[in-house]
Design a protein around this motif. Structure first.
Motif, PDB file in Angstrom:
ATOM      1  N   ASP A  50      -1.512  23.342 -21.502  1.00 38.79           N
ATOM      2  CA  ASP A  50      -1.601  21.944 -21.086  1.00 38.79           C
ATOM      3  C   ASP A  50      -2.328  21.918 -19.746  1.00 38.79           C
ATOM      4  O   ASP A  50      -2.745  22.946 -19.212  1.00 38.79           O
ATOM      5  CB  ASP A  50      -0.204  21.312 -20.999  1.00 38.79           C
ATOM      6  N   ASP A  51      -2.448  20.730 -19.217  1.00 39.88           N
ATOM      7  CA  ASP A  51      -3.248  20.547 -18.016  1.00 39.88           C
ATOM      8  C   ASP A  51      -2.736  21.394 -16.850  1.00 39.88           C
ATOM      9  O   ASP A  51      -3.488  22.123 -16.201  1.00 39.88           O
ATOM     10  CB  ASP A  51      -3.215  19.051 -17.651  1.00 39.88           C
ATOM     11  N   ARG A  52      -1.438  21.314 -16.610  1.00 37.78           N
ATOM     12  CA  ARG A  52      -0.844  22.008 -15.478  1.00 37.78           C
ATOM     13  C   ARG A  52      -0.990  23.522 -15.617  1.00 37.78           C
ATOM     14  O   ARG A  52      -1.374  24.221 -14.668  1.00 37.78           O
ATOM     15  CB  ARG A  52       0.641  21.617 -15.416  1.00 37.78           C
ATOM     16  N   THR A  53      -0.659  24.040 -16.805  1.00 40.07           N
ATOM     17  CA  THR A  53      -0.758  25.485 -17.029  1.00 40.07           C
ATOM     18  C   THR A  53      -2.203  25.965 -16.904  1.00 40.07           C
ATOM     19  O   THR A  53      -2.475  27.011 -16.316  1.00 40.07           O
ATOM     20  CB  THR A  53      -0.214  25.827 -18.431  1.00 40.07           C
ATOM     21  N   ALA A  54      -3.097  25.190 -17.470  1.00 43.23           N
ATOM     22  CA  ALA A  54      -4.510  25.567 -17.428  1.00 43.23           C
ATOM     23  C   ALA A  54      -4.980  25.674 -15.980  1.00 43.23           C
ATOM     24  O   ALA A  54      -5.656  26.636 -15.603  1.00 43.23           O
ATOM     25  CB  ALA A  54      -5.337  24.547 -18.199  1.00 43.23           C
TER      26      ALA A  54
ATOM     27  N   LEU B 211      -3.506  28.823 -14.301  1.00 43.78           N
ATOM     28  CA  LEU B 211      -4.006  30.111 -14.805  1.00 43.78           C
ATOM     29  C   LEU B 211      -5.536  30.203 -14.751  1.00 43.78           C
ATOM     30  O   LEU B 211      -6.108  31.227 -15.144  1.00 43.78           O
ATOM     31  CB  LEU B 211      -3.524  30.338 -16.241  1.00 43.78           C
ATOM     32  N   HIS B 212      -6.162  29.127 -14.320  1.00 40.38           N
ATOM     33  CA  HIS B 212      -7.632  29.101 -14.262  1.00 40.38           C
ATOM     34  C   HIS B 212      -8.242  29.287 -15.642  1.00 40.38           C
ATOM     35  O   HIS B 212      -9.175  30.079 -15.819  1.00 40.38           O
ATOM     36  CB  HIS B 212      -8.182  30.173 -13.316  1.00 40.38           C
ATOM     37  N   ILE B 213      -7.672  28.632 -16.622  1.00 42.15           N
ATOM     38  CA  ILE B 213      -8.239  28.694 -17.957  1.00 42.15           C
ATOM     39  C   ILE B 213      -8.457  27.266 -18.437  1.00 42.15           C
ATOM     40  O   ILE B 213      -8.072  26.305 -17.759  1.00 42.15           O
ATOM     41  CB  ILE B 213      -7.310  29.436 -18.952  1.00 42.15           C
ATOM     42  N   ALA B 214      -9.090  27.151 -19.593  1.00 42.56           N
ATOM     43  CA  ALA B 214      -9.411  25.819 -20.094  1.00 42.56           C
ATOM     44  C   ALA B 214      -8.198  25.189 -20.774  1.00 42.56           C
ATOM     45  O   ALA B 214      -7.388  25.893 -21.404  1.00 42.56           O
ATOM     46  CB  ALA B 214     -10.574  25.907 -21.086  1.00 42.56           C
ATOM     47  N   VAL B 215      -8.074  23.904 -20.649  1.00 42.17           N
ATOM     48  CA  VAL B 215      -7.047  23.189 -21.401  1.00 42.17           C
ATOM     49  C   VAL B 215      -7.313  23.429 -22.894  1.00 42.17           C
ATOM     50  O   VAL B 215      -8.453  23.383 -23.338  1.00 42.17           O
ATOM     51  CB  VAL B 215      -7.097  21.674 -21.091  1.00 42.17           C
ATOM     52  N   GLY B 216      -6.280  23.737 -23.604  1.00 41.06           N
ATOM     53  CA  GLY B 216      -6.453  23.969 -25.042  1.00 41.06           C
ATOM     54  C   GLY B 216      -6.657  25.426 -25.408  1.00 41.06           C
ATOM     55  O   GLY B 216      -6.678  25.782 -26.576  1.00 41.06           O
ATOM     56  N   SER B 217      -6.784  26.306 -24.408  1.00 36.10           N
ATOM     57  CA  SER B 217      -6.892  27.721 -24.767  1.00 36.10           C
ATOM     58  C   SER B 217      -5.490  28.279 -25.007  1.00 36.10           C
ATOM     59  O   SER B 217      -4.492  27.742 -24.527  1.00 36.10           O
ATOM     60  CB  SER B 217      -7.651  28.501 -23.700  1.00 36.10           C
TER      61      SER B 217
ATOM     62  N   ARG C 182      10.646  30.769 -18.219  1.00 38.21           N
ATOM     63  CA  ARG C 182       9.533  30.679 -19.174  1.00 38.21           C
ATOM     64  C   ARG C 182       8.274  31.153 -18.478  1.00 38.21           C
ATOM     65  O   ARG C 182       7.931  30.686 -17.400  1.00 38.21           O
ATOM     66  CB  ARG C 182       9.368  29.240 -19.664  1.00 38.21           C
ATOM     67  N   LEU C 183       7.623  32.112 -19.130  1.00 42.33           N
ATOM     68  CA  LEU C 183       6.391  32.664 -18.580  1.00 42.33           C
ATOM     69  C   LEU C 183       5.226  32.310 -19.486  1.00 42.33           C
ATOM     70  O   LEU C 183       5.298  32.499 -20.703  1.00 42.33           O
ATOM     71  CB  LEU C 183       6.511  34.193 -18.463  1.00 42.33           C
ATOM     72  N   HIS C 184       4.167  31.799 -18.891  1.00 34.91           N
ATOM     73  CA  HIS C 184       2.932  31.545 -19.639  1.00 34.91           C
ATOM     74  C   HIS C 184       1.904  32.592 -19.245  1.00 34.91           C
ATOM     75  O   HIS C 184       1.593  32.729 -18.059  1.00 34.91           O
ATOM     76  CB  HIS C 184       2.355  30.170 -19.292  1.00 34.91           C
ATOM     77  N   TYR C 185       1.392  33.305 -20.230  1.00 39.14           N
ATOM     78  CA  TYR C 185       0.324  34.263 -19.974  1.00 39.14           C
ATOM     79  C   TYR C 185      -0.940  33.763 -20.650  1.00 39.14           C
ATOM     80  O   TYR C 185      -0.870  33.217 -21.758  1.00 39.14           O
ATOM     81  CB  TYR C 185       0.642  35.629 -20.587  1.00 39.14           C
ATOM     82  N   PRO C 186      -2.080  33.979 -20.033  1.00 40.52           N
ATOM     83  CA  PRO C 186      -3.322  33.626 -20.743  1.00 40.52           C
ATOM     84  C   PRO C 186      -3.445  34.477 -22.002  1.00 40.52           C
ATOM     85  O   PRO C 186      -3.460  35.706 -21.935  1.00 40.52           O
ATOM     86  CB  PRO C 186      -4.424  33.934 -19.728  1.00 40.52           C
ATOM     87  N   GLY C 187      -3.501  33.851 -23.149  1.00 41.13           N
ATOM     88  CA  GLY C 187      -3.394  34.565 -24.418  1.00 41.13           C
ATOM     89  C   GLY C 187      -4.595  35.399 -24.762  1.00 41.13           C
ATOM     90  O   GLY C 187      -4.506  36.334 -25.556  1.00 41.13           O
ATOM     91  N   GLU C 188      -5.741  35.044 -24.156  1.00 42.60           N
ATOM     92  CA  GLU C 188      -6.930  35.790 -24.532  1.00 42.60           C
ATOM     93  C   GLU C 188      -7.055  37.095 -23.776  1.00 42.60           C
ATOM     94  O   GLU C 188      -7.749  38.002 -24.192  1.00 42.60           O
ATOM     95  CB  GLU C 188      -8.184  34.933 -24.310  1.00 42.60           C
TER      96      GLU C 188
END
Lengths: 247, 247
Positions: free
Chosen positions: A197-201, A204-210, A230-236
């Motif tokens: 989402d917007d905040r996470t993106a 993490l310096h990634i695009a919204v929707g990645s 809850r941890l969000h990691y950039p999936g790519e």
DNA sequence: CACGATTATATGTCTAGACATATAAGTCAA
DNA sequence: TTGACTTATATGTCTAGACATATAATCGTG
């Protein structure tokens, strides 16, 4: 890669030791479904007879299966196949700071938000508690070599961990603090995937929707909830890797 | 942590068994950093003397620590504290069919594509082999209660598993067949997150761009690659759950 | 029938040995 | 120095016992 120990001649399958063979036999029956959850495994003395060995040998095989949570052992009753934990996974509880520094990368930490409040209904649901005590709410970011590594949203139950009220999370990540101050007795991990989402993106310096890998971890001490994170990691870029042996 | 006052409080604090005490003592020293990664743990001999017990007892403690990957044991050299794992994850190898039926849901299987070909460069890279043998390429779908559960893309190395050439995968999922016919000795799992592409979205009945959990699994028998499989799970509904104890 | 006491039994832990085996370390020759 | 051989040693596996302990099953009593 892949274990370059090629000293074995092709076809010369080295004979595994007896207890390993017993363990593998049982494991195979469980994993293929031949012995379904709840099925009682033969008693130790039956296995002794079948494999013609001492009790300590079958005990070693069964103990390892129990340690691996494939079976459950009950005195007087026997040993039983456990219900699979839905593609059963085990993630060792780990400290992100230790994880990053162990990889030889520089660790960075940014506290985004930290506040103390009386638990809201949502907080109580997340922590799985019914009474409305005080909680600490933390948002922060971990980075490796100055690249965002994960964003963390954490809730700490102050009624379980009153010491946390005086801890300073502006420079020490709460996970490290907790690991050093609160012995946990149980934990649960849930892994899932979401899109940023917007905040996470932004964080993490990634695009919204990645894609993002999400790890939810709940930790208990005895029957009391310690923390939910809850941890969000950039999936790519982030991967959870596990290598293990089956022999 | 505080393995301190463990005195005779009436109802609680039962004395742990000796091998558990040994294990906890060592574990504590490792987790507090007193014994850093690479540190050599006292020899079994020395522990026998310190705890005044037989070798089998200290051996049991050390074996469990080794199974838990906290230490590494080397013949003639001794036992050493391991480097902490990179968010080490262990996923038990499991058969999706067994997993779904164990949950009490009806299992469905659809073969999407199955072909046999000489390994392309991409196939060889994926399997980690250098010679260009024959491979089987399979795409299929697993469903639970008629809802798509996962799509599977699999490569089987026929030079390792020649029997697979005659197997019929039109009704039996290749994972189940392999589990029954090929004992594996090693496996590696990688978990990541992606967004669904067109093909995956269609197969899982989800929207293009929605999150997917991806599990890549490589399986070896001795030093030979058996199979490489990639599973896409719908990320919004599928979860990997793990519960475990840390006491 | 309900419930407490007893018993049988499977696992939990432990011992004091044994031999096997991988390998670090030392030895010796080329 | 290097390579081949030998040795010492720590772990790996196994045995045939032992007693402890939790608990399912049974029995006996009210």
């Amino acid at each position: 890669m892949s274990l370059a120990s090629d000293q074995a001649r092709p076809g010369a399958a080295e004979k595994p030791t007896l207890y390993k063979r017993i363990r593998l036999d049982i494991e195979t029956r469980i994993l293929t479904g031949e012995w379904p959850p709840g099925h009682r495994i033969p008693f130790e003395h039956q296995l002794m007879a079948r494999y013609r060995c001492s009790r300590m040998t079958v005990n070693k095989a069964l103990s390892e299966l129990a340690q691996a949570d494939l079976i459950e052992r009950r005195r007087r009753a026997g040993s039983f196949v456990r219900r699979p934990q839905h593609l059963s996974a085990v993630l060792k509880i780990a400290d992100i700071r230790a994880e990053i520094t162990a990889l030889g990368r520089s660790y960075g930490y940014q506290l985004i938000d930290c506040r103390r409040r009386t638990a809201t209904a949502a907080d109580r649901a997340r922590l799985g508690v019914s009474t409305a005590g005080k909680v600490i709410v933390i948002a922060c970011r971990h980075s490796a070599d100055n690249v965002p590594f994960a964003v963390e949203d954490r809730l700490i139950d102050l009624s379980t961990v009153p010491e946390a009220a005086t801890a300073d999370f502006s420079h020490e990540p709460p996970g490290s603090w907790l690991l050093h101050h609160v012995p946990w007795t149980e934990a649960e991990h849930t892994i899932s995937a979401v899109v940023a989402d917007d905040r996470t993106a932004k964080a993490l310096h990634i695009a919204v929707g990645s894609p993002c890998l999400v790890i939810d971890r709940y930790t208990w001490r005895s029957a009391r909830t310690v923390t939910a994170v809850r941890l969000h990691y950039p999936g790519e870029t982030h991967r959870l890797v596990a290598r293990f042996k089956g022999g």
